[in-house]
Design an enzyme around this catalytic site. Structure first.
Site, mmCIF file in Angstrom:
data_model
loop_
_atom_site.group_PDB
_atom_site.id
_atom_site.type_symbol
_atom_site.label_atom_id
_atom_site.label_comp_id
_atom_site.label_asym_id
_atom_site.label_seq_id
_atom_site.Cartn_x
_atom_site.Cartn_y
_atom_site.Cartn_z
ATOM 1 N N ASP A 25 37.457 8.550 49.169
ATOM 2 C CA ASP A 25 36.598 7.592 49.728
ATOM 3 C C ASP A 25 37.616 6.937 50.664
ATOM 4 O O ASP A 25 38.966 6.684 50.335
ATOM 5 C CB ASP A 25 35.974 6.546 48.949
ATOM 6 N N HIS A 42 37.921 11.790 58.676
ATOM 7 C CA HIS A 42 37.495 12.767 57.787
ATOM 8 C C HIS A 42 38.481 14.225 57.945
ATOM 9 O O HIS A 42 38.811 14.800 57.095
ATOM 10 C CB HIS A 42 36.149 13.243 58.054
ATOM 11 N N TRP A 74 23.413 11.178 53.974
ATOM 12 C CA TRP A 74 22.538 11.303 55.070
ATOM 13 C C TRP A 74 22.078 10.136 55.867
ATOM 14 O O TRP A 74 21.851 10.092 57.182
ATOM 15 C CB TRP A 74 21.202 12.121 54.605
ATOM 16 N N LEU A 136 42.724 28.369 39.855
ATOM 17 C CA LEU A 136 42.083 27.081 39.850
ATOM 18 C C LEU A 136 40.742 27.022 40.030
ATOM 19 O O LEU A 136 40.411 27.959 40.879
ATOM 20 C CB LEU A 136 42.816 26.209 41.045
HETATM 21 C C1 IPE Z 1 31.021 8.197 47.918
HETATM 22 O O1 IPE Z 1 31.429 7.341 49.134
HETATM 23 C C2 IPE Z 1 30.626 9.628 48.455
HETATM 24 C C3 IPE Z 1 31.650 10.377 48.624
HETATM 25 C C4 IPE Z 1 33.117 10.015 48.593
HETATM 26 C C5 IPE Z 1 31.301 11.657 49.215
HETATM 27 P P1 IPE Z 1 30.676 6.550 50.006
HETATM 28 O O2 IPE Z 1 31.286 5.913 51.003
HETATM 29 O O3 IPE Z 1 29.191 7.226 50.219
HETATM 30 O O4 IPE Z 1 29.949 5.633 48.867
HETATM 31 P P2 IPE Z 1 29.450 3.901 48.975
HETATM 32 O O5 IPE Z 1 28.445 4.024 49.901
HETATM 33 O O6 IPE Z 1 30.740 3.006 49.416
HETATM 34 O O7 IPE Z 1 28.931 3.560 47.443
HETATM 35 C C1 IPE Z 2 34.677 9.232 52.485
HETATM 36 O O1 IPE Z 2 34.962 8.266 53.259
HETATM 37 C C2 IPE Z 2 34.089 10.481 52.906
HETATM 38 C C3 IPE Z 2 32.527 10.548 52.870
HETATM 39 C C4 IPE Z 2 31.694 9.737 52.288
HETATM 40 C C5 IPE Z 2 31.967 11.670 53.364
HETATM 41 P P1 IPE Z 2 33.997 7.277 54.071
HETATM 42 O O2 IPE Z 2 33.468 8.041 55.376
HETATM 43 O O3 IPE Z 2 32.925 6.719 53.183
HETATM 44 O O4 IPE Z 2 35.083 6.340 54.427
HETATM 45 P P2 IPE Z 2 34.743 4.651 54.365
HETATM 46 O O5 IPE Z 2 34.264 4.196 53.064
HETATM 47 O O6 IPE Z 2 33.673 4.435 55.391
HETATM 48 O O7 IPE Z 2 35.923 3.973 54.727
HETATM 49 MG MG MG Z 3 33.083 5.239 51.596
#
Ligand code: IPE
Ligand code: IPE
Ligand code: MG
Length: 246
Positions: A25, A42, A74, A136
Site C-alpha cells: 500500500d 504503481h 474497482w 518459490l
Molecule cells: C489495500 O489497499 C488493497 C491493496 C493493497 C491491493 P487499499 O488502499 O485499497 O485499502 P484502503 O482503501 O486504504 O483500506
Molecule cells: C496500493 O497503493 C496499490 C493498490 C491498492 C492497487 P494505493 O494505490 O492504495 O496507494 P495509496 O494508499 O492511495 O497511497
Molecule cells: Mg491504499
C-alpha cells in the site's frame, strides 16, 4: 541454512516465516507527493515487488503472497483501473521468462474473470508455464476479497448440503479451509502492510487467524529488501503461542 541470511544482527531467531504476505500500500501517496500521476507509483511499486520476489529464495521463504488489487479497488477511477491492468499485462510479459527460469511458481487468487479476456489468458498461461516450479510459490491476489471468498465457500457448502453430499454436523475447520483458494498453502505466518495504515482492508480474513501483523510506515515504492529483512528478524524473535501457555 538459507535462513541464516536473514539473521544479519546475530539475534537468535526463534521462528522463520514460511509464508509471508504483503499488503503493498502507498503507491498513490508516493506519486502524489512527487507531483506524479498515481499510476507512476504503481509502476515503482511493481519494481519493488520484483526485488522482494528475487530475495525470497535466498532468504529461505518458500511462499509469498501479495495483495495487488482488491474487490473494492474497482471503486477507483476508470483511468487508475486501466493503468493498473496495463501494468499487470506489461509485467506478466516482461517478467515471465525470469520467473520461469528462477523456479517461481505463480498462482493467482481472486475472481480473475472480471478482467479482460486477454489478461485472463495471460494469467492462465503464466500459471501453466510455472506450475512445476518449486523454489518459490508466489500467489498474486487480484480482484481478491476475504469476504467474497467466504461467501463463495458458504455457497458451495450450501449447494452440497441441498444435494445431500455434505452433512452439516460433519463440517469442521479443515473441511471449510479446503474451500478456500489458499487451501494448498500454509496460513500466512507474517502479514506486512506498508504505508502506515493499520487495517487488513478485506485481505485474508480467514487465513490471518494467527498471523503476526506488521505495519510499516514506508510507502510501498520505497520498501526495500532491507526493510523486508528487518521484518523477518522481528518476526523471528517473537513467540507465537496459538492460545497456549509456554
Ligand atoms: C489495500 O489497499 C488493497 C491493496 C493493497 C491491493 P487499499 O488502499 O485499497 O485499502 P484502503 O482503501 O486504504 O483500506
Ligand atoms: C496500493 O497503493 C496499490 C493498490 C491498492 C492497487 P494505493 O494505490 O492504495 O496507494 P495509496 O494508499 O492511495 O497511497
Ligand atoms: Mg491504499
Amino acid at each position: 541454512m538459507a535462513n541464516q541470511n536473514i539473521n544479519t544482527t546475530n539475534e537468535s531467531l526463534v521462528n522463520y516465516p514460511s509464508h509471508v504476505a504483503l499488503v503493498m500500500d502507498g503507491n498513490g501517496r508516493w506519486a502524489q507527493a512527487r507531483g506524479l500521476p498515481r499510476v507512476e507509483g504503481h509502476h515503482r511499486g511493481a519494481e519493488r515487488l520484483r526485488d522482494i520476489v528475487k530475495s525470497c529464495p535466498e532468504l529461505g521463504i518458500p511462499f509469498l503472497t501479495v495483495f495487488a488489487f482488491s474487490t473494492e479497488n474497482w471503486k477507483r477511477g476508470k483511468d487508475e483501473v486501466i493503468g493498473l491492468t496495463n501494468l499487470f499485462r506489461k509485467y506478466m510479459g516482461s517478467e515471465s521468462r525470469e520467473l520461469i527460469e528462477k523456479g517461481v511458481k505463480i498462482n493467482f487468487i481472486g475472481d480473475r474473470e472480471a478482467f479482460d479476456q486477454s489478461l485472463v489468458e495471460q494469467m492462465n498461461q503464466l500459471e501453466m508455464a510455472t506450475k512445476n516450479n518449486d523454489v518459490l510459490e508466489l500467489t498474486i491476489a487480484v480482484n481478491y476479497g476475504g469476504k467474497s471468498e467466504i461467501v463463495n465457500m458458504a455457497k458451495s457448502i450450501a449447494r452440497k448440503a441441498i444435494e445431500g453430499t455434505i452433512e452439516p454436523d460433519h463440517l469442521d475447520e479443515m473441511i471449510l479451509d479446503s474451500y478456500f483458494s489458499t487451501s494448498h498453502l500454509p496460513d500466512p505466518d507474517l502479514i506486512i502492510r506498508t504505508s502506515g495504515e493499520t487495517r487488513l482492508s478485506n485481505f485474508f480474513l480467514w487465513q490471518a487467524a494467527y498471523s503476526e501483523l506488521a505495519f510499516d510506515k514506508t510507502l510501498w515504492p520505497d520498501f526495500t529488501v532491507d526493510h523486508f529483512k528487518s521484518h523477518l528478524i522481528q518476526y523471528g524473535i517473537k513467540e507465537r503461542r496459538f492460545g497456549a501457555i509456554t
